[in-house]
Design a protein around this motif. Structure first.
Motif, short mmCIF file in Angstrom:
data_model
loop_
_atom_site.label_atom_id
_atom_site.label_comp_id
_atom_site.label_asym_id
_atom_site.label_seq_id
_atom_site.Cartn_x
_atom_site.Cartn_y
_atom_site.Cartn_z
N GLY A 98 0.83 -1.26 -0.12
CA GLY A 98 0.14 -0.02 -0.08
C GLY A 98 0.84 1.20 -0.10
O GLY A 98 0.39 2.31 -0.69
N MET A 99 1.91 1.21 0.81
CA MET A 99 2.68 2.60 1.05
C MET A 99 3.66 2.50 -0.32
O MET A 99 3.80 3.66 -0.95
N ILE A 100 3.90 1.44 -1.06
CA ILE A 100 4.84 1.44 -2.32
C ILE A 100 3.89 2.15 -3.37
O ILE A 100 4.42 2.88 -4.11
N LEU A 101 2.68 1.48 -3.47
CA LEU A 101 1.63 2.17 -4.56
C LEU A 101 1.36 3.53 -4.40
O LEU A 101 1.60 4.47 -5.31
N THR A 102 1.24 3.98 -3.17
CA THR A 102 1.01 5.50 -2.77
C THR A 102 2.07 6.26 -2.97
O THR A 102 1.97 7.34 -3.90
#
Length: 237
Positions: free
Chosen positions: A91-95
């Protein structure tokens, strides 16, 4: 609003509009280039790219289950999107990866809508996204920037004639496609001078242990491929 009016608005939203003449498409491309290439005008027009950039961070944060707490846009065309959740993971990577890729991908999506003749749908969808973003803005300059941008879309959508709407829509999409290319090159230049140590590419490097240069290559690849693909769609009138 009576039933017939609502039905008419719905038909206009989901219906198709005629393509503009080729000279209009080329003229809007030149106009977009004219505000992307010169540094003086780019310092102003880049604010719109920042809206798309930070909006991309915010939208993907929500889609991946993070809690979006606020977005700030600054007069130097920088921005900040804050979300709560695990400081690691997909989630953090995609964000983090959504910022530099958002403007060109929005441009590509807009080009697809225009290629299908959905000019009204494009204008209304852009307005809806700007209204949704305004709710999350946490500073005065950011609110003013989004209000002025959204207000322009509202005025064109409701008051302008079909030809003006088409020209405006094509100009916006060309701007996203062309303007979406330049920030990655600017970031590359800053990193070459030893700056931008906390850029999206560097944050992604820390999250994934993949070199920041490879993430920067991804930003370049997405923006250039979107420009090529979207440009072909726009020119097929």
């Amino acid at each position: 609003m009576d039933t017939s009016t609502a039905s008419s608005l719905w038909d206009e939203l989901v219906g198709t509009q005629p393509d503009p003449d080729l000279w209009v498409v080329l003229a809007t491309m030149v106009a977009a280039l004219a505000i992307v290439v010169p540094h003086v005008l780019w310092r102003i027009s880049r604010n719109a790219i920042t809206i798309a950039h930070e909006g991309g961070h915010g939208l993907v944060a929500l889609l991946t289950g993070r809690t979006l707490t606020g977005i700030r846009l600054h007069s130097d065309t920088s921005g900040l999107t804050v979300s709560k959740g695990k400081p690691y993971g997909i989630g953090m990577i995609l964000t983090a990866s959504a910022g530099y890729t958002a403007p060109p991908l929005l441009g590509l999506g807009g080009a697809a809508l225009l290629a299908a003749g959905r000019i009204t749908l494009l204008l209304w969808a852009a307005t809806a996204l700007l209204v949704a973003m305004l709710v999350m803005i946490r500073n005065a300059y950011g609110a003013l920037t989004v209000i002025l941008t959204g207000g322009t879309f509202v005025v064109v959508s409701w008051l302008a004639g079909p030809q003006v709407q088409a020209a405006f829509a094509y100009a916006v999409v060309w701007f996203l496609l062309l303007g979406g290319v330049r920030p990655a090159f600017e970031l590359q230049a800053k990193r070459a001078r030893g700056g931008a140590g906390d850029s999206d590419a560097d944050q992604l490097s820390r999250l994934t242990h993949v070199p920041a240069g490879l993430w920067l290559f991804l930003f370049h690849a997405v923006s250039l491929c979107a420009l090529i693909g979207g440009g072909r769609w726009l020119l097929e009138v």
